[in-house]
Structure formats: C-alpha cells, structure tokens
Design a protein around this motif. Structure first.
Motif, short mmCIF file in Angstrom:
data_model
loop_
_atom_site.label_atom_id
_atom_site.label_comp_id
_atom_site.label_asym_id
_atom_site.label_seq_id
_atom_site.Cartn_x
_atom_site.Cartn_y
_atom_site.Cartn_z
N SER A 53 -4.92 82.49 110.38
CA SER A 53 -3.79 82.29 109.47
C SER A 53 -2.49 82.50 110.23
CB SER A 53 -3.86 83.28 108.30
OG SER A 53 -3.67 84.62 108.77
N ARG A 98 -12.72 73.88 119.24
CA ARG A 98 -13.42 74.69 118.25
C ARG A 98 -13.33 76.17 118.63
NH1 ARG A 98 -16.77 72.27 114.53
NH2 ARG A 98 -16.92 69.99 114.73
N THR A 107 -13.69 74.15 113.61
CA THR A 107 -12.51 73.46 114.13
C THR A 107 -11.31 74.39 113.95
OG1 THR A 107 -11.93 72.45 112.01
CG2 THR A 107 -13.48 71.24 113.43
N LEU A 108 -10.26 74.14 114.69
CA LEU A 108 -9.07 74.98 114.56
C LEU A 108 -8.48 74.86 113.16
CD1 LEU A 108 -7.29 74.49 118.01
CD2 LEU A 108 -8.96 76.22 117.32
N ASP A 109 -8.45 73.64 112.63
CA ASP A 109 -7.95 73.46 111.26
C ASP A 109 -8.84 74.18 110.26
OD1 ASP A 109 -5.64 71.87 111.66
OD2 ASP A 109 -6.90 70.10 112.03
N GLY A 110 -10.15 74.10 110.47
CA GLY A 110 -11.07 74.78 109.58
C GLY A 110 -10.94 76.29 109.64
N TYR A 168 -5.78 77.82 111.62
CA TYR A 168 -4.57 77.84 112.44
C TYR A 168 -4.73 76.86 113.59
CZ TYR A 168 -0.55 79.66 115.04
OH TYR A 168 0.66 79.80 115.69
N ALA A 169 -3.84 75.86 113.68
CA ALA A 169 -3.90 74.85 114.73
C ALA A 169 -2.50 74.46 115.20
CB ALA A 169 -4.65 73.62 114.24
#
Length: 323
Positions: free
Chosen positions: A214, A256, A262-265, A268-269
């Motif tokens: 987050s 990942r 995944t970073l989005d999952g 935070y990306a």
C-alpha cells in the motif's frame, strides 16, 4: 471501556508469549535450533558446508555464534547430539582459529584455546602446508587444524543466558520494530548485500524481504530508510536504493513479488522515472529512497535492505477484537 479491552489484549498477549512462544522460561530460540539442557544452550547443525569465514557469518546472521566447546562436558553433549542427528559427519568446523596471529589459537570471543577446550589430536596442530589456521572438531572429540578455505559442516550456538525476546514481533531480534497500523514488523539492514544474499539474510531471521502492499506501507519504508544512519556505513555499495522482495518473472513476462503476486495485485506498483530500465541485467527489485520502485541486478550491486515479518499472534488478536 476501550482501555480495559486493550489492557486485556496486552495481558493476554504477554501471557501467550511467555508460556507459548520464545521466552527463556520455555527455552525456545528458533524452531530450527535444539535446546540442550546440560549446557543451557541452543544448537543448529548446518548441513550446507561452508568455509570458516562464511560459517561464522552465517551464525551471526541467525543471531548466534559459531560453536566451539567451552569444556569437556559441552564437547561430549554436542558430539552426542551430532551423532544422533548427523551420524555420517566425521568432523565439524568450530569457532577457533589462528587467523589473527599465526600459531596462536583463539576462540571467536578472543579466548585462548587453553582457557576452553584444548584436546588436540596426536601431532596437532601441525600447520600442514603452512596454511592451516582454522580448527575442526573430530567425532572422537579431538581438535585438528585445517585450511580455512575448506568447506565443512558446522554448528551455530546461542546460550540461554544471552537470549532476549522481542515480544512485539515474536522473534529473538530486538531490532525489529512493530508498526501497529500495518500490523507487521520491519528491520532496516545496514549491512549492504546483493539481492540474493538479502533474501537469505531475511530468511535467516524468519522474515522475508519487504513487500510493499500500500501507499501507507511505502511511506513507512521511506521513513525508516530516512531515519537509518546510512551515512555512517563505509565501503562499496549502491547508494540511493534499498532491496525489496520482488523480481521479474520471465515465464509470466512481468514483475511479481516473492510471494507470487503481480505488483498491482500486491497493492503497489509506483515505478521511478523511466523504470524499469535495466533489461536482462536488472531483474530484481528495489526502491529508491523516495519509495519509487527500481529494477536492480540480482547479484552484482550491494544495497541496504529491509526485512519484514508478520506477527501472526498480534494479527489474530487484532482481527478477533475488530481492530
């Protein structure tokens, strides 16, 4: 009413930690260490063989020290344990060497071998070839000098008397700090390592290389990075970046976390400007000091890094009481 609830939670937590987890009263250090009552110490037999320096370093990473027998009783107790767990090992490396002064054998604590266990094998130490500065303990209880560059099994030791317990993070490492808002514990490591070695260092503390889930967590990691006394650390390492727990997965053609998300999952990306930019040469993860993500070499560049650990007990209590 809220104060009463928190007092109850605190007392319950203290009680559980004291009687269930790693307090000296119940003689627990780590689940991969064995407590031996006759010496009031914890031991771990390492089956991955290492050189003397690497064995010493590995024990230190685990919050322990490279074992050497302090007396005949400890030698007998530990050799019995070794025979019961690894009967095929004819010897182990121990924390005695003459690396500082040729022919003068001292323990890793600076004690003369004569002050501890001084039972050498016949004709030993003989410094064969002129480069036998480290010591092995044979199964028959005798000592022998050997090359420090040779790889052997070894044992790490932690005394009960030296054990301190971090109750908030439920680990025997006092430098982990609990963040109540995030429900996790973190440690900023000031010993720069490459990404792969940082993974190993966190694992040795029963933690993992930090994963950002987050913006709030990113802000917290930025804060502890800013507060760490980084400027006091000398040597060759990459300034401006901190290793984190993510990497490029060619099979998925994407970045990942070390837990497979995944970073989005994960939540935070936020990459830095023009990042990632290293291609095949930079397939592991880090963050700039401002919290933006950056790709980095997995083996070449040494950086500071952050380990993260979830305290399952605190999380259970928090969920239980709706916090």
């Amino acid at each position: 009413m809220a104060r009463v609830k928190y007092l109850f939670i605190y007392l319950l937590l203290q009680s559980v930690l004291e009687f269930t987890y790693g307090q000296p009263q119940v003689k627990f250090f780590r689940d991969d260490y064995k407590y031996l009552e006759n010496t009031r110490s914890f031991y771990k037999v390492h089956t991955i063989q290492r050189t003397w320096e690497n064995a010493k370093r590995r024990c230190a990473m685990e919050g322990a020290s490279l074992f050497y027998p302090e007396d005949q009783n400890e030698a007998d107790v530990v050799l019995t344990h070794l025979n019961e767990t690894q009967p095929s090992y004819p010897w182990i490396l121990i924390g005695i060497s003459s690396k500082l002064a040729k022919g003068v054998f001292k323990t890793i604590d600076g004690l003369s071998v004569r002050q501890v266990y001084n039972k050498w094998g016949p004709g030993e130490p003989n410094d064969a070839g002129g480069d036998e500065d480290c010591v092995i303990l044979r199964r028959d209880g005798t000592l022998n000098d050997d090359k420090c560059s040779k790889k052997h099994p070894f044992i790490c030791k932690k005394t009960l008397a030296s054990l301190k317990w971090n109750e908030q993070c439920n680990v025997p490492y006092m430098d982990y700090k609990y963040n109540e808002a995030l429900g996790r514990c973190y440690k900023f490591h000031l010993n720069p390592l490459n990404w792969k070695d940082a993974i190993d260092a966190c694992d040795s503390e029963h933690a993992y290389l930090a994963i950002i889930n987050s913006q709030n967590e990113a802000d917290y990691l930025v804060n502890i990075t800013a507060e760490a006394p980084k400027d006091k650390v000398k040597g060759l390492y990459l300034r401006g970046a901190v290793h984190l727990g993510f990497s490029y997965d060619p099979s998925e053609n994407g970045w990942r976390t070390n837990t497979g998300e995944t970073l989005d999952g994960a939540g935070y990306a936020v990459w830095g400007n023009n990042q990632p930019d290293g291609g095949e040469d930079e397939q592991c993860g880090s963050m700039f000091y401002n919290g933006h993500l950056n790709d980095i070499s997995c083996e070449v560049q040494k950086c500071f890094f952050i380990c993260e650990r979830e305290n399952e007990l605190l999380n259970i209590l928090s969920e239980r009481f709706g916090e």
